[in-house]
Design a protein around this motif. Sequence first.
Motif, mmCIF file in Angstrom:
data_model
loop_
_atom_site.group_PDB
_atom_site.id
_atom_site.type_symbol
_atom_site.label_atom_id
_atom_site.label_comp_id
_atom_site.label_asym_id
_atom_site.label_seq_id
_atom_site.Cartn_x
_atom_site.Cartn_y
_atom_site.Cartn_z
ATOM 1 N N GLY A 63 0.811 -1.217 0.000
ATOM 2 C CA GLY A 63 0.000 0.000 0.000
ATOM 3 C C GLY A 63 0.837 1.257 0.000
ATOM 4 O O GLY A 63 0.477 2.255 -0.629
ATOM 5 N N ASN A 64 1.973 1.219 0.698
ATOM 6 C CA ASN A 64 2.865 2.382 0.718
ATOM 7 C C ASN A 64 3.506 2.622 -0.641
ATOM 8 O O ASN A 64 3.716 3.775 -1.041
ATOM 9 C CB ASN A 64 3.954 2.190 1.783
ATOM 10 N N LEU A 65 3.828 1.564 -1.371
ATOM 11 C CA LEU A 65 4.331 1.714 -2.726
ATOM 12 C C LEU A 65 3.276 2.378 -3.622
ATOM 13 O O LEU A 65 3.588 3.287 -4.406
ATOM 14 C CB LEU A 65 4.724 0.353 -3.309
ATOM 15 N N LEU A 66 2.041 1.908 -3.501
ATOM 16 C CA LEU A 66 0.957 2.510 -4.276
ATOM 17 C C LEU A 66 0.757 3.966 -3.883
ATOM 18 O O LEU A 66 0.521 4.826 -4.749
ATOM 19 C CB LEU A 66 -0.329 1.713 -4.060
ATOM 20 N N MET A 67 0.866 4.248 -2.595
ATOM 21 C CA MET A 67 0.720 5.628 -2.126
ATOM 22 C C MET A 67 1.806 6.511 -2.723
ATOM 23 O O MET A 67 1.552 7.647 -3.143
ATOM 24 C CB MET A 67 0.787 5.661 -0.598
ATOM 25 N N THR A 211 1.350 10.700 9.946
ATOM 26 C CA THR A 211 1.427 9.858 11.146
ATOM 27 C C THR A 211 0.702 8.535 10.972
ATOM 28 O O THR A 211 0.916 7.612 11.746
ATOM 29 C CB THR A 211 0.835 10.601 12.365
ATOM 30 N N ASN A 212 -0.153 8.440 9.961
ATOM 31 C CA ASN A 212 -0.891 7.210 9.697
ATOM 32 C C ASN A 212 -0.025 6.281 8.841
ATOM 33 O O ASN A 212 0.337 6.637 7.717
ATOM 34 C CB ASN A 212 -2.196 7.531 8.973
ATOM 35 N N PRO A 213 0.324 5.086 9.338
ATOM 36 C CA PRO A 213 1.173 4.179 8.558
ATOM 37 C C PRO A 213 0.605 3.829 7.187
ATOM 38 O O PRO A 213 1.361 3.540 6.260
ATOM 39 C CB PRO A 213 1.274 2.929 9.447
ATOM 40 N N ASP A 214 -0.726 3.867 7.049
ATOM 41 C CA ASP A 214 -1.330 3.561 5.755
ATOM 42 C C ASP A 214 -1.053 4.642 4.715
ATOM 43 O O ASP A 214 -1.160 4.388 3.512
ATOM 44 C CB ASP A 214 -2.848 3.389 5.907
ATOM 45 N N LEU A 215 -0.710 5.851 5.159
ATOM 46 C CA LEU A 215 -0.427 6.952 4.248
ATOM 47 C C LEU A 215 1.064 7.146 4.009
ATOM 48 O O LEU A 215 1.443 8.019 3.218
ATOM 49 C CB LEU A 215 -1.027 8.259 4.785
ATOM 50 N N TYR A 216 1.899 6.363 4.684
ATOM 51 C CA TYR A 216 3.337 6.513 4.503
ATOM 52 C C TYR A 216 3.726 6.298 3.043
ATOM 53 O O TYR A 216 3.179 5.433 2.357
ATOM 54 C CB TYR A 216 4.101 5.497 5.340
ATOM 55 N N ALA A 218 6.860 5.148 0.401
ATOM 56 C CA ALA A 218 7.803 4.036 0.494
ATOM 57 C C ALA A 218 9.059 4.380 1.293
ATOM 58 O O ALA A 218 9.488 3.577 2.135
ATOM 59 C CB ALA A 218 8.165 3.536 -0.906
ATOM 60 N N PRO A 219 9.710 5.549 1.078
ATOM 61 C CA PRO A 219 10.899 5.854 1.888
ATOM 62 C C PRO A 219 10.613 5.919 3.381
ATOM 63 O O PRO A 219 11.436 5.486 4.189
ATOM 64 C CB PRO A 219 11.342 7.221 1.340
ATOM 65 N N VAL A 220 9.458 6.467 3.762
ATOM 66 C CA VAL A 220 9.122 6.555 5.186
ATOM 67 C C VAL A 220 8.894 5.162 5.758
ATOM 68 O O VAL A 220 9.350 4.844 6.866
ATOM 69 C CB VAL A 220 7.880 7.441 5.391
ATOM 70 N N PHE A 221 8.198 4.298 5.004
ATOM 71 C CA PHE A 221 7.988 2.936 5.483
ATOM 72 C C PHE A 221 9.313 2.206 5.654
ATOM 73 O O PHE A 221 9.529 1.505 6.662
ATOM 74 C CB PHE A 221 7.102 2.152 4.515
ATOM 75 N N LEU A 222 10.208 2.336 4.686
ATOM 76 C CA LEU A 222 11.496 1.643 4.780
ATOM 77 C C LEU A 222 12.286 2.113 5.992
ATOM 78 O O LEU A 222 13.027 1.332 6.590
ATOM 79 C CB LEU A 222 12.305 1.868 3.501
#
Length: 268
Positions: A63-67, A211-216, A218-222
């Motif tokens: 989902g983060n990649l798609l975001m 702050t919502n992990p679903d909106l991160y 890709a760099p923030v998730f990594l």
Amino acid sequence: MRSLLLHSVLIVGGIVSLFPIYWMFVAGTRPSSDIFSAPPALLPGDFLPENLDNLFAGTTFAGNLLMSLVVAAVYTTVAGLVSAMAGFALAKYPFRGRQALLIVIIVTMTVPFQVTLVPLFEMMTTLGWLNSLQAVILPFTFNAFGIFFMRQAFLGFPNELMEAARLDGASELGIFYRIALPAIRPALAVLGLLLFMFQWNSFLWPLLVLTNPDLYTAPVFLATLVGLGEADYGVLLLGTAIATIPTMILFLIFQKQFVTGILAGAIK
């Protein structure tokens, strides 16, 4: 002999430049213990399924990649259009204060992002945009480099074509969209790729406003994969390798226009 030496230097330079990318993909197929082994492993391993499972199972990486794709695509479209319109106006429409405005735009390129970080964050807080995609996209749609780059591209666009279009009854927007933009497609492709890469690789600003992990993105998730404990660098490097694929694909698709646009700017 000179040609052979030049090609040898270019080949060695290409290998040196591409080796970190190659090693990143190789490390994504191995466990962390192999990554830090001496000598380092230079061939792909058999740990890819496990790393893929750890990366995607139970996480929001897909989902983060798609975001990231959505954010980068929207930003590239909006910022590219704003830059093209502003650059066209600065290049082709004489008005009072045009040179002063151009100087101000150029000066803003020298201002470090850290200087504007706090005022931008306070502005997003006041507007109630924190933890939203517009907070990631809109503050940077005014891109000083993009405006200056488009102005330089439009300077070579003949004024005679604009006059002929006006005589045929074309509106100013029609001249811009139907005649001027198609004429500078190589430069537009260069700007689009640069804008996409800028937003795709953006880390600090999305980290602050989301702050919502679903909106991160890709760099923030990594970055969240590196915690206080031991990080799984095989998974981290695999995720980083996957995150580089979209920009590689874009460059391969638009490489002809990219090289043409760069050469056109160099000739000018």
